[in-house]
Design a protein around this motif. Structure first.
Motif, mmCIF file in Angstrom:
data_model
loop_
_atom_site.group_PDB
_atom_site.id
_atom_site.type_symbol
_atom_site.label_atom_id
_atom_site.label_comp_id
_atom_site.label_asym_id
_atom_site.label_seq_id
_atom_site.Cartn_x
_atom_site.Cartn_y
_atom_site.Cartn_z
ATOM 1 N N ASP A 43 67.092 -145.336 -74.451
ATOM 2 C CA ASP A 43 66.130 -144.244 -74.611
ATOM 3 C C ASP A 43 66.425 -143.420 -75.860
ATOM 4 O O ASP A 43 65.513 -143.007 -76.595
ATOM 5 N N ALA A 44 67.703 -143.187 -76.106
ATOM 6 C CA ALA A 44 68.082 -142.417 -77.291
ATOM 7 C C ALA A 44 67.743 -143.188 -78.558
ATOM 8 O O ALA A 44 67.263 -142.604 -79.547
ATOM 9 N N ALA A 45 67.991 -144.485 -78.551
ATOM 10 C CA ALA A 45 67.653 -145.305 -79.720
ATOM 11 C C ALA A 45 66.155 -145.271 -79.989
ATOM 12 O O ALA A 45 65.723 -145.119 -81.141
ATOM 13 N N MET A 46 65.359 -145.361 -78.930
ATOM 14 C CA MET A 46 63.906 -145.327 -79.102
ATOM 15 C C MET A 46 63.454 -143.981 -79.655
ATOM 16 O O MET A 46 62.615 -143.920 -80.562
ATOM 17 N N GLN A 47 63.987 -142.914 -79.126
ATOM 18 C CA GLN A 47 63.600 -141.576 -79.590
ATOM 19 C C GLN A 47 63.939 -141.388 -81.063
ATOM 20 O O GLN A 47 63.132 -140.856 -81.840
ATOM 21 N N ARG A 48 65.108 -141.816 -81.460
ATOM 22 C CA ARG A 48 65.534 -141.657 -82.848
ATOM 23 C C ARG A 48 64.659 -142.489 -83.799
ATOM 24 O O ARG A 48 64.317 -142.030 -84.892
ATOM 25 N N LEU A 49 64.357 -143.709 -83.393
ATOM 26 C CA LEU A 49 63.535 -144.567 -84.251
ATOM 27 C C LEU A 49 62.122 -144.004 -84.390
ATOM 28 O O LEU A 49 61.552 -143.980 -85.493
ATOM 29 N N ARG A 50 61.563 -143.558 -83.300
ATOM 30 C CA ARG A 50 60.210 -142.982 -83.357
ATOM 31 C C ARG A 50 60.196 -141.682 -84.175
ATOM 32 O O ARG A 50 59.205 -141.389 -84.842
ATOM 33 N N ALA A 51 61.294 -140.957 -84.134
ATOM 34 C CA ALA A 51 61.356 -139.688 -84.870
ATOM 35 C C ALA A 51 61.275 -139.894 -86.374
ATOM 36 O O ALA A 51 60.852 -138.991 -87.104
ATOM 37 N N VAL A 52 61.655 -141.087 -86.847
ATOM 38 C CA VAL A 52 61.575 -141.359 -88.292
ATOM 39 C C VAL A 52 60.387 -142.259 -88.620
ATOM 40 O O VAL A 52 60.303 -142.836 -89.703
ATOM 41 N N GLY A 53 59.445 -142.348 -87.660
ATOM 42 C CA GLY A 53 58.197 -143.072 -87.923
ATOM 43 C C GLY A 53 58.260 -144.567 -87.753
ATOM 44 O O GLY A 53 57.386 -145.289 -88.250
ATOM 45 N N ILE A 54 59.250 -145.083 -87.037
ATOM 46 C CA ILE A 54 59.357 -146.527 -86.799
ATOM 47 C C ILE A 54 58.770 -146.853 -85.427
ATOM 48 O O ILE A 54 59.160 -146.255 -84.420
ATOM 49 N N LYS A 55 57.856 -147.794 -85.406
ATOM 50 C CA LYS A 55 57.311 -148.241 -84.129
ATOM 51 C C LYS A 55 58.386 -149.005 -83.373
ATOM 52 O O LYS A 55 59.108 -149.836 -83.942
ATOM 53 N N VAL A 56 58.509 -148.722 -82.087
ATOM 54 C CA VAL A 56 59.542 -149.380 -81.294
ATOM 55 C C VAL A 56 58.943 -149.785 -79.949
ATOM 56 O O VAL A 56 58.158 -149.049 -79.347
ATOM 57 N N VAL A 57 59.311 -150.977 -79.501
ATOM 58 C CA VAL A 57 58.771 -151.551 -78.270
ATOM 59 C C VAL A 57 59.928 -151.844 -77.313
ATOM 60 O O VAL A 57 60.917 -152.468 -77.719
ATOM 61 N N PRO A 58 59.847 -151.420 -76.047
ATOM 62 C CA PRO A 58 60.934 -151.663 -75.092
ATOM 63 C C PRO A 58 60.892 -153.092 -74.551
ATOM 64 O O PRO A 58 60.585 -153.334 -73.382
ATOM 65 N N THR A 59 61.223 -154.055 -75.388
ATOM 66 C CA THR A 59 61.042 -155.469 -75.036
ATOM 67 C C THR A 59 61.966 -155.947 -73.925
ATOM 68 O O THR A 59 61.612 -156.851 -73.173
ATOM 69 N N GLY A 60 63.155 -155.400 -73.839
ATOM 70 C CA GLY A 60 64.085 -155.805 -72.777
ATOM 71 C C GLY A 60 64.963 -154.644 -72.387
ATOM 72 O O GLY A 60 66.192 -154.745 -72.353
ATOM 73 N N ILE A 61 64.310 -153.545 -72.083
ATOM 74 C CA ILE A 61 65.050 -152.289 -71.937
ATOM 75 C C ILE A 61 66.012 -152.316 -70.756
ATOM 76 O O ILE A 61 67.045 -151.646 -70.765
ATOM 77 N N ASP A 62 65.728 -153.121 -69.712
ATOM 78 C CA ASP A 62 66.663 -153.214 -68.585
ATOM 79 C C ASP A 62 68.003 -153.785 -69.027
ATOM 80 O O ASP A 62 69.043 -153.520 -68.410
ATOM 81 N N HIS A 63 67.971 -154.587 -70.066
ATOM 82 C CA HIS A 63 69.196 -155.162 -70.608
ATOM 83 C C HIS A 63 69.613 -154.461 -71.906
ATOM 84 O O HIS A 63 70.470 -154.962 -72.648
ATOM 85 N N THR A 67 62.819 -153.288 -79.563
ATOM 86 C CA THR A 67 62.474 -153.957 -80.816
ATOM 87 C C THR A 67 61.839 -152.968 -81.773
ATOM 88 O O THR A 67 60.812 -152.359 -81.463
ATOM 89 N N ALA A 68 62.473 -152.820 -82.935
ATOM 90 C CA ALA A 68 61.927 -151.975 -83.993
ATOM 91 C C ALA A 68 61.014 -152.826 -84.866
ATOM 92 O O ALA A 68 61.408 -153.909 -85.314
ATOM 93 N N VAL A 69 59.792 -152.367 -85.075
ATOM 94 C CA VAL A 69 58.801 -153.126 -85.838
ATOM 95 C C VAL A 69 58.763 -152.575 -87.261
ATOM 96 O O VAL A 69 58.235 -151.488 -87.515
ATOM 97 N N LEU A 70 59.329 -153.323 -88.182
ATOM 98 C CA LEU A 70 59.381 -152.935 -89.587
ATOM 99 C C LEU A 70 58.437 -153.796 -90.405
ATOM 100 O O LEU A 70 58.060 -154.904 -89.977
ATOM 101 N N PRO A 71 58.050 -153.356 -91.597
ATOM 102 C CA PRO A 71 57.169 -154.176 -92.441
ATOM 103 C C PRO A 71 57.745 -155.560 -92.728
ATOM 104 O O PRO A 71 57.004 -156.541 -92.831
ATOM 105 N N GLU A 72 59.075 -155.652 -92.847
ATOM 106 C CA GLU A 72 59.691 -156.946 -93.141
ATOM 107 C C GLU A 72 59.905 -157.808 -91.904
ATOM 108 O O GLU A 72 60.376 -158.945 -91.998
#
Length: 389
Positions: A43-63, A67-72
């Motif tokens: 949850d903390a990783a997701m919050q931090r990534l979203r705070a800097v404008g990076i789209k993030v998807v909880p693809t396997g959050i139970d484990h 996933t951070a979605v970057l242009p590259e």
């Protein structure tokens, strides 16, 4: 990437590159996927990534994976973890802040390498760098226990040996895979197929397939694969190399299953292959359709290439055929049933039969142009009309 690493406090030791990206960099190979391990909770990783404008998807959050979605491209970010329980197919995990503890739950030493994003310093807890340099695939800790935790590691061992191994496989690892080979029966057939196709897609998997046959690895899941399979695979790879044809996992699977359409389809169904893959297997093992141009006409480039490379013909003929189907345009019959009706036939079975005759003559004459096909159609229609009187 800099935004992502900054958000995860990589400079303060909260995140490191891990696994394949580190391994492939050390080998000088192109890095395909980048994975990051972090001490931050999901949850903390997701919050931090979203705070800097990076789209993030909880693809396997139970484990612990997001996933951070970057242009590259996407980058998986996973919280350090340890296994709480395993059953050979899945694990229940608890999050951790201990790098060594995270490394200890991984499969092979060469996959438990971490790198500091800022300095490039390598963190190697189990001798993975030495194993990588030696071309040695070794389980972390007790090999039998590692396999008991995840049965797929048997197949992964052979795939990694085919890709990175040098000389003979690690004796302890091979003995453990042999001893626990029947554990593969507990896996879903989709996972088995995925891992097998990844192995077959490597430049030359034949020595490793031979090793697997000798160790009895296939006996519990695809018992039809045996010494004859190996000979067919070796022949196919030799023809691929002679013709400059890129490795193809499905084509190589066709080589190692029985050369019987029904038996091969039963295996494909057992492995839960797609309908398109099953159709391709059926075409490859079908009857003889004539020369390369006819194969191209009937089946298209991929299946025509399958049929040629698996045909058992002399190399020279295979090479010429593969070159033709790889460069020629797929023929298209330049006439349809409507043209035969316009010539006087009554729509129905008579037209279908006449069109088949036109098609057969067109093929036998090596696919002549539309003018010649029109003349053939005139002859076939005239004959059909005479026969109807």
């Amino acid at each position: 990437m800099d935004r992502l690493l900054g958000a995860l406090d990589a400079a303060d030791g909260q995140a490191r590159f891990v696994g394949g990206a580190v391994r492939d960099t050390l080998l000088g190979h192109e890095v395909q996927d980048i994975d990051i391990a972090t001490r931050l909770l999901p949850d903390a990783a997701m919050q931090r990534l979203r705070a800097v404008g990076i789209k993030v998807v909880p693809t396997g959050i139970d484990h612990g994976t997001v996933t951070a979605v970057l242009p590259e491209g996407p980058i998986e970010v996973t919280t350090l973890r340890r296994d709480v329980s395993t059953d050979g197919r899945r694990a229940t995990v608890a999050f951790s802040d201990d790098w060594r503890e995270d490394a200890a739950r991984r499969d092979f030493t060469i996959n438990a390498l971490y790198a500091d994003p800022a300095t490039g310093a390598i963190f190697d807890y189990f001798g993975g760098a030495d194993d990588l340099a030696a071309g040695r695939i070794r389980f972390i800790g007790d090999a039998l226990q590692r396999i008991a935790e995840d049965h797929l590691r048997i197949l992964r061992f052979f795939r990694f040996h085919a890709r990175f191994g040098k000389d003979a496989p690690d004796p302890e690892a091979l003995a453990a895979c042999r001893a626990r080979s029947r554990d593969l029966m507990a896996l879903s057939r989709e996972r088995i197929a995925d891992e097998l196709l990844k192995l077959l897609a490597l430049p030359d998997p034949a020595p490793t397939i031979a090793l697997m046959i000798d160790a009895g690895i296939f006996s519990a899941i695809i018992p039809e694969i045996g010494p004859d399979s190996l000979a067919r695979l070796e022949n196919l790879i030799a023809h691929e190399q002679a013709t400059g044809t890129a490795p193809d996992a499905v084509r190589r699977l066709i080589a190692i299953v029985p050369a019987d359409g029904d038996k091969a389809d039963a295996i494909a169904a057992r492995l839960k292959l797609s309908n398109a893959q099953r159709k391709r297997i059926g075409i490859a093992l079908g009857g003889n359709d004539g020369g390369p141009r006819e194969l191209l006409y009937r089946w298209g480039t991929i299946s025509a290439t399958d049929r040629l490379l698996l045909s058992g013909l002399p190399t020279e003929r295979i090479s010429a055929g593969v070159k033709l189907v790889g460069t020629a345009e797929r023929p298209k019959l330049p006439i349809g049933g409507g043209a035969l009706v316009a010539r006087g036939l009554v729509a129905g079975p008579v037209v279908a039969k006449a069109l088949q005759t036109v098609e057969r003559r067109w093929i036998d004459e090596d696919f002549p142009d539309a003018a010649r096909v029109s003349a053939i159609a005139d002859e076939v229609v005239a004959q059909a009309l005479r026969a109807s009187k």
